[in-house]
Design an enzyme around this catalytic site. Structure first.
Site, mmCIF file in Angstrom:
data_model
loop_
_atom_site.group_PDB
_atom_site.id
_atom_site.type_symbol
_atom_site.label_atom_id
_atom_site.label_comp_id
_atom_site.label_asym_id
_atom_site.label_seq_id
_atom_site.Cartn_x
_atom_site.Cartn_y
_atom_site.Cartn_z
ATOM 1 C CB CYS A 130 -0.942 0.009 1.195
ATOM 2 S SG CYS A 130 -0.144 -0.459 2.734
ATOM 3 C CG HIS A 238 -0.826 4.183 4.444
ATOM 4 N ND1 HIS A 238 -1.529 3.876 5.590
ATOM 5 C CD2 HIS A 238 -0.396 2.996 3.927
ATOM 6 C CE1 HIS A 238 -1.531 2.560 5.756
ATOM 7 N NE2 HIS A 238 -0.862 2.005 4.765
#
Ligand code: A2P
Length: 332
Positions: A130, A238
Site C-alpha cells: 500500500c 497513509h
C-alpha cells in the site's frame, strides 16, 4: 475477453469487501461471481448488486470451476498455496498479498505507472504494498522527466492497514483501554516506528518492501531508496513525506505542472489557505493526492512532496481492480 467469471478470495475481509465496493463503483463487467473465504465464513450470504452470494470455503477444487480472474486478499500463506493452483487452471490471479511481489516471474503493477508489465504475467500479477503504490503515482512522471537518483520515504500509516484488529486497538485506545492486539504498544496517542517485523539490517519488512518494490515498479535498480515507516493513530489513509534527488535540474513550476496532469493524481497545494492533502479528506477516495511541493534547498536538484491516499482503496482494492481492468482491455 467475454464478460469474465470472477472469484474473490478473502471476500469477507476488509480489503475483500472493498473489492466488491470498487467493482460496483467502476461498473466492472462480470458474468459469474464466486466469493471465497475460510471455513469459518462458509455459508455466509453477501448481498451484491441486487443478488445474494453464498461464501464458499476456499479449497484445492475451488478453481475447477470456469473462472477467468481471481482477486486474492486472504494473506500471504493463502496466496502462496492457492494462487499457483488457480493459475494452473488458467485463472489470472491478481494478488494483494506480499507473497509474489518480488518474484522475478511475477509482474508488480500500478496501472498508472507500468501497465505494460501485465503482458508478461504467467498467471499471477502482484499488487504492490500500500505505501509503495501511492508513492509510485507521483514519482513515475517525475522520474521520466528528471531521473530520480535517491528517494527518502517517511510514512505515517493508518491502523486500517493492520485490518480489523488495528482499527479495534485504536478505537479502544481512544476510549482509554490500551488494547495491544495488533501492535506491541498502545497506538492511541502514539507513533510506532515499527511496521511488520524487523529484519537483520535494522529496517522493518515494510521499509524493505518500499525499497525493493520502488526499484522493481520503476524498472530502475540504480535508484537509491531508504524508508522509515511509522504507524500513527489515524483510521484511514497513509500519508507520506517523500524527499527526492534528481539527476537533472528542475523548475518548481514544471514539477507542479507535471503533477497536476499525472493520471490518478490530484495536486492540492495552496499553503496560504491551509490547503494540502489530509487523511480525513482523502478517506474513501480512489486516487492519490499530492501537496507541499517545494524545493529541498539542502541538496542539489532535490524536492519535498507530501502524498496521501486511502490505503484500503488505492493502496489495495482499487489498484487490484484497476489491474483486472487492464486484463479486460488486453483481451479486447
Ligand atoms: P474469514 O473471514 O473466513 O476468516 P482481513 O485481512 O480483513 O483479516 O481478511 C482476511 C480475509 O482472508 C478474510 O476474508 C478471511 O476469511 C480470508 N482468509 C484468511 N485465511 C484464509 C484461508 N486459510 N483460506 C481462505 N480464506 C482465508
Amino acid at each position: 475477453m467475454k464478460k469474465p467469471n470472477l472469484a474473490i478470495v478473502g471476500a469477507t475481509g476488509l480489503v475483500g469487501s472493498t473489492f466488491l465496493e470498487v467493482l460496483e463503483e467502476l461498473d466492472f463487467p462480470f458474468d459469474n461471481l464466486y466469493l471465497m473465504a475460510s471455513a469459518k465464513s462458509a455459508g455466509k450470504v453477501i448481498h451484491f448488486k441486487g443478488k445474494d452470494y453464498v461464501v464458499e470455503e476456499l479449497n484445492e477444487h475451488s478453481f475447477d470451476k470456469d473462472i477467468d480472474i481471481a482477486l486474492f486478499s486472504a494473506g500471504g500463506d493463502t496466496s502462496k498455496k492457492y494462487a499457483p493452483i488457480a493459475a494452473a487452471h488458467g485463472v489470472t490471479v491478481v494478488d494483494n498479498s506480499s507473497a509474489w511481489r518480488m518474484d522475478p516471474e511475477v509482474p508488480l503493477v500500478v496501472p498508472e505507472v507500468n501497465p505494460q508489465d501485465i503482458a508478461w504475467n504467467k498467471g499471477i500479477i502482484a499488487n504492490p504494498n500500500c505505501s509503495t503504490i501511492q508513492a509510485m503515482v507521483p514519482l513515475k512522471p517525475l522520474h521520466d522527466k528528471y531521473k530520480i537518483k535517491r528517494v527518502v520515504y517517511t510514512t505515517f500509516q493508518a491502523v486500517s492497514g493492520s485490518g480489523l484488529k488495528g482499527i479495534e486497538d485504536l478505537k479502544q485506545g481512544l476510549e482509554g483501554n490500551d488494547r495491544c492486539v495488533a501492535y506491541p504498544h498502545p497506538i492511541a496517542g502514539n507513533c510506532l516506528p515499527h511496521i511488520d517485523v524487523f529484519t537483520e539490517n535494522g529496517y522493518t519488512k515494510e521499509e524493505m518492501k518500499m525499497v525493493n518494490e520502488t526499484k522493481k515498479i520503476l524498472g530502475d535498480d540504480s535508484i537509491q531508496v531508504t524508508a522509515t515507516t511509522v504507524r500513527v493513530p489515524v483510521f484511514s489513509c497513509h500519508s507520506e513525506s517523500i524527499n527526492l534527488e534528481f539527476e537533472k535540474p528542475y523548475e518548481l513550476e514544471d514539477v507542479k505542472e507535471i503533477l497536476s496532469k499525472a493520471p490518478g493524481l490530484h495536486l492540492v497545494d495552496d499553503p496560504e489557505n491551509n490547503e494540502y492533502p489530509l487523511a480525513r479528506d482523502v478517506a474513501g477516495k480512489n486516487d492519490v493526492y499530492v501537496g507541499r511541493v517545494r524545493r529541498d534547498f539542502s541538496a542539489e536538484n532535490a524536492l519535498n512532496i507530501w502524498v496521501v491516499a486511502d490505503n484500503i482503496r488505492k493502496g489495495a482494492a482499487t489498484n487490484t481492480v484497476q489491474i483486472a481492468q487492464l486484463l479486460l482491455n488486453e483481451e479486447k
